[in-house]
Write an enzyme that holds these catalytic residues in place. Structure first.
Site, PDB file in Angstrom:
ATOM      1  N   LEU A 102       0.884  -1.337  -0.124  1.00 50.01           N
ATOM      2  CA  LEU A 102       0.052  -0.085   0.105  1.00 50.01           C
ATOM      3  C   LEU A 102       1.149   1.803   0.039  1.00 50.01           C
ATOM      4  O   LEU A 102       0.292   1.648  -0.128  1.00 50.01           O
ATOM      5  CB  LEU A 102      -0.732   0.178   1.252  1.00 50.01           C
ATOM      6  CG  LEU A 102      -2.666  -0.975   0.924  1.00 50.01           C
ATOM      7  CD1 LEU A 102      -2.856  -0.917   2.315  1.00 50.01           C
ATOM      8  CD2 LEU A 102      -3.533   0.096  -0.179  1.00 50.01           C
ATOM      9  N   ARG A 103       2.073   1.120   0.104  1.00 54.94           N
ATOM     10  CA  ARG A 103       3.241   1.773   0.068  1.00 54.94           C
ATOM     11  C   ARG A 103       3.260   3.218  -0.797  1.00 54.94           C
ATOM     12  O   ARG A 103       2.972   4.500  -0.245  1.00 54.94           O
ATOM     13  CB  ARG A 103       4.601   1.900   1.215  1.00 54.94           C
ATOM     14  CG  ARG A 103       5.229   2.418   1.930  1.00 54.94           C
ATOM     15  CD  ARG A 103       6.478   2.343   1.502  1.00 54.94           C
ATOM     16  NE  ARG A 103       6.745   1.424   2.215  1.00 54.94           N
ATOM     17  CZ  ARG A 103       7.713   0.886   3.035  1.00 54.94           C
ATOM     18  NH1 ARG A 103       7.975   1.965   3.687  1.00 54.94           N
ATOM     19  NH2 ARG A 103       7.124   0.162   3.408  1.00 54.94           N
ATOM     20  N   GLY A 104       3.256   2.703  -1.598  1.00 54.26           N
ATOM     21  CA  GLY A 104       3.086   3.297  -3.568  1.00 54.26           C
ATOM     22  C   GLY A 104       1.584   4.482  -2.911  1.00 54.26           C
ATOM     23  O   GLY A 104       2.137   5.331  -3.287  1.00 54.26           O
TER      24      GLY A 104
END
Lengths: 578, 341
Positions: free
Chosen positions: B277-279
């Site tokens: 999810l970091r993107g």
């Protein structure tokens, strides 16, 4: 360029450097050690009287380069005392980097930062300081083979790239420039005017010669300014631009100024001969491209005769061996992960662990302390010294030796290329490197120098030639040479041959299977001597005796993989090298 | 200290400048990785950024320059125990250099040698990670950094806390910093774990336009000849940038998202197949910081489009056999997601 002219240029470069040492960065000197280089160094040294002149050996430790804790003084004073490093000692003077082509990447990186910032930042052993380090660097490059070159980042920061290989004793007629002239020029240098037109010409020339880095234009401009100061003039003129082009830009050129402009030339107006004309045109901003073309012509005309030839030679040498010197292949023994301490004296690169030393000394204090000693003072003896131990993985390099001959070559090449890239894709996890030699026609070429850079690998592998004879002996010879040089640098090579083992070109270029076979025992012995591990992957559709025999001769493993694809190949190699 | 080249006098390299400003506005974006050709002003830009940093309030006398406004778990032990009535002062946001060849003890901190030698006292001397708390930690030639230093960095960058258990010391202190790295890809690749710590990554290329190159040489030359005068000349422009950053920081939390930004960000990440999810989070954060810099009240697709290459470039799954660069792949995905035909 003949020897005499090269010598004159070398003297001129030294004089210009003496005029603006910090601005020009330094000189990369390609020359064999000998009287020519010695007399150049001597005459250069005379230009820097009473200034620090320090030699940085190739084996310099990071601690010595940057400075660190002065142990003796620290114990005596009872508080940390810093010891200046070589870079700091060079301040305002000259650093001479010996055997620059073998310079370790970290050493090069420190030199680059010092050249950029004119100061170094030290964060070591409890010390934290920013120390002045404004110096000019003379990088003595003794390389003969193309796989060893001055670090690209370092080379870029040095204005002049000289080559004294052509200079003989006979050519040393001229002597250097008088010191008074240089001192006078130095005081004038900063005020010399370099108009927009001259700057534009330098930048145009850079574009035309395929020089990417803006640093080159800056250095050329400064060289031109120093040259103007030396000539006693107040502004940069065409003569000085010529000097800058010859000394700074020409050695950096990656292509000839002919290629793209050639077609347009026929239509373009005749180039103006005098620079004054192009300056006049600058006031008319309406004619965009026409003026550009003429400018290129003007700068081309400004290049001295013979430069083009020199460019061609220099350019070829550069492109064939670009790279190979960067990357992290050469690591010193004093790097790596610290794994505890051991009793010993901090010498020859070993680093003192102050805390462990203090701990070792602590229990003895009551015994060592005499009646009259102040109670707070520590007594540390030589036996207490503890140095840090490092564990460093020896880097392994997988060298692919790929048979690019004959009809099936294209297929195998694609597979080998795929395998190289797959291995590279995970080699940054294992911190390993990959290299590739392709053999076809009459020679074996190092297509990809040892690297872990995917960027570079892709670029070098993009155009792989195929077809022709099978110079197996030459391939084994180059593989052995590369492997030996890797071992010498502390790495562990692993050589993988992709071939059917049927050589038909002898080492001297003679054709025929018989002639080729004669050479094999000798080169195979050479390979065995290097004691390198590896394997032969048999790529012929019907695995036969030839490749197996080759493996036996080379004393390495044999693996028939008639229909291997890239991933199978990389799996096999990975399994073998672990 | 040498005089740094002014930020506003850097010619071109807009993507790099924007990425650095975004990191200055919202430090939670994660770090910035600047990779590219030699001589493109990578280090120059990052060092210039230091001069633009706004002042931050700190607890007086705290070696880690703790934030007086921070909730208790974010403080160092000393400030935590000292009660709530701190004396505070202002200081510029720290920009700390982690030079190559730094030893582990200087990076994470170690026994204070002077006190140990002179007084026989066991005291902790904070390292570079402590100095960089609440500011920037800059690593030039990041790909040449030694492995064990990288390991030390990775853990601290992820947890925001530096735990020192060595030489008889047992210390923990907050260390939240923006990691800024620069390097040349030809010198070697970065470890994927380290790559992952950077929020934005920028590819810098040598400018090929003649006018731009002439301009670079002219300005740099002027700077080299008289640094002080040059910096003075550009002071006003630099202050304008600085004010812009300060303003953007202040209003960052008031900026709304346009309705479909979140969905588009998610779609973009799915199209490109980025992990985790970091993107997406970074996409939205970076777009918000950019909108704030531009003085917008709302994050729109324009900002999303502008930050996408920097945010996603290093997060794509590497396919060594795909010849097209990651920038091209992002461009394709952007067209697909943002301008459906």
């Amino acid at each position: 360029m003949n020897g005499e002219a090269a010598w004159q240029d070398a003297l001129l470069a030294a004089a210009l450097l003496a005029i603006d040492p910090a601005g020009l960065g330094g000189i990369a000197l390609r020359a064999r050690p000998g009287p020519v280089r010695d007399s150049w160094l001597e005459s250069t040294r005379e230009l820097f009287p009473d200034l620090p002149w320090r030699k940085i050996p190739q084996t310099v430790s990071e601690a010595r380069l940057l400075g660190g804790l002065d142990l003796a003084a620290t114990l005596k004073a009872g508080k940390p005392v810093a010891q200046a490093g070589l870079l700091n000692e060079c301040n305002h003077g000259i650093a001479v980097l010996a055997m620059a082509e073998r310079c370790q990447p970290t050493t090069a990186a420190h030199l680059c930062q010092a050249l950029d910032r004119h100061e170094i930042q030290v964060e070591r052993e409890g010390l934290s300081a920013t120390l002045p380090a404004a110096f000019a660097l003379l990088a003595l490059d003794e390389s003969v083979e193309s796989d060893e070159q001055l670090d690209a980042g370092l080379a870029e920061r040095l204005a002049f790239h000289l080559d004294l290989h052509e200079v003989g004793i006979r050519d040393l007629l001229e002597s250097g420039y008088p010191l008074e002239d240089i001192a006078a020029a130095r005081s004038r240098c900063n005020a010399i005017e370099c108009d927009d037109e001259s700057t534009r010409q330098i930048c145009t020339l850079c574009l035309v010669l395929g020089i990417d880095s803006p640093r080159a234009s800056l250095l050329a401009q400064r060289a031109a300014r120093a040259a103007a100061a030396l000539a006693g003039s107040h502004r940069v003129s065409e003569t000085e631009l010529e000097i800058a082009a010859r000394l700074v830009l020409a050695p950096r050129a990656t292509r000839l100024p002919a290629t793209e402009e050639e077609e347009q030339e026929t239509e373009a107006e005749p180039p103006p001969q005098e620079p004054q004309e192009s300056e006049g045109e600058q006031q008319d901003p309406g004619q965009g491209e026409g003026m550009q073309d003429r400018l290129i012509e003007a700068t081309k005309a400004a290049l001295p005769e013979g430069l083009l030839n020199q460019l061609l030679q220099g350019g070829v040498r550069r492109s064939s061996g670009r790279g190979g010197k960067s990357g992290q292949m050469r690591r010193s023994r004093s790097r790596g992960r610290p794994t505890g301490t051991i009793q010993g004296v901090p010498r020859s690169g070993a680093r003192l662990s102050p805390v462990a030393t203090l701990q070792a000394a602590a229990p003895w204090q009551p015994l060592r302390r005499g009646a009259g000693d102040p109670p707070r003072q520590l007594k540390v003896q030589r036996d207490d010294f503890r140095v840090v131990r490092y564990r460093e993985r020896s880097e392994s390099t997988t060298v692919f030796v790929v048979d690019a001959s004959g009809s099936a070559a294209l297929n195998r090449l694609a597979e080998a290329k795929g395998a190289v890239e797959l291995l590279l894709a995970d080699c940054y996890i294992r911190r390993d490197q990959v290299a590739m030699i392709a053999f076809r026609g009459e020679t074996a070429d190092l297509l990809l120098p040892p690297t872990r850079s995917l960027v570079r690998a892709k670029r070098n592998l993009a155009a792989l030639p195929g077809g022709g004879g099978t110079p197996l002996a030459a391939a084994i010879e180059s593989a052995a040479a590369l492997a030996t040089s890797l071992v010498r640098r502390g790495g562990t090579p692993n050589v993988v041959f992709l071939t059917d083992g049927r050589g038909n070109i002898a080492r001297d270029g003679r054709q025929g299977r018989e002639a080729a076979r004669e050479d094999l025992p000798a080169v195979a012995a050479l390979f065995r001597e290097s004691g390198v591990r590896g394997m032969v992957i048999d790529t012929s559709p019907r695995p036969g005796s030839a490749a197996a025999e080759l493996a036996q001769q080379l004393d390495i493993d044999y693996l028939p993989l008639p229909h291997a694809d890239a991933s199978q190949l990389s799996e096999a190699v990975r399994a073998a090298s672990l | 200290m040498a005089i740094a080249y002014p930020f506003s006098a850097i010619v071109g390299q807009d993507e790099m400048k924007t990425a650095l400003l975004i990191a200055a506005v919202d430090q939670d974006v994660g770090g910035v990785l600047v990779f590219g050709d030699r001589g493109t002003g990578k280090s120059t830009a990052i060092r210039a950024l230091a001069a633009l940093m706004p002042n931050i309030p700190v607890v007086t006398g705290c070696p880690y320059h703790c934030d007086p406004g921070s909730p208790t778990p974010g403080l160092c032990a000393q400030c935590e125990n000292g009660g709530k009535d701190f004396k505070t002062r202002e200081q510029p946001m720290p920009v700390v250099d982690l030079p190559l060849g730094a030893t582990e003890d200087r990076v994470i901190g170690t026994l204070d040698l002077e006190k140990a030698l002179r007084l026989g006292e066991k005291a902790f001397e904070p390292g570079l990670l402590a100095q960089a708390h609440r500011g920037f930690l800059y690593i030039d030639e990041v790909n040449l950094l030694e492995d064990h230093i990288v390991d030390a960095l990775l853990d601290v960058a992820a947890s925001g806390e530096n735990v020192v258990e060595r030489e008889g010391l047992s210390i923990r202190h907050p260390a939240r910093f923006v990691l800024v790295g620069s390097g040349n890809p030809e010198e070697g690749e970065l470890r994927p774990q380290l790559l992952d710590r950077f929020g934005l990554s920028v590819d810098v290329r040598t400018p090929t336009e003649l006018d731009m190159r002439v301009q670079i040489v002219k300005l740099r030359d002027e700077f080299e000849r008289d640094r002080e005068a040059f910096v003075k000349k550009w002071k006003r422009k630099d202050s304008a940038v600085r004010r812009k950053v300060e303003k953007a920081r202040a209003q960052l939390n008031d900026i709304d998202l346009a309705p479909d930004v979140l969905e588009r960000a998610a779609a973009l990440c799915m199209t490109l197949g980025t992990d985790g999810l970091r993107g997406e989070l970074t996409l939205v954060r970076a777009a918000r910081a950019l909108a704030s810099l531009e003085g917008k009240a709302e994050v729109g697709l324009k900002q999303l489009r502008q930050v996408a290459p920097s945010v996603l470039r290093h997060r794509l799954r590497r396919d060594p056999l795909d010849e097209s660069g990651s920038t091209t792949r992002i461009e394709r995905a952007l067209e697909e997601v943002l301008d459906p035909a």
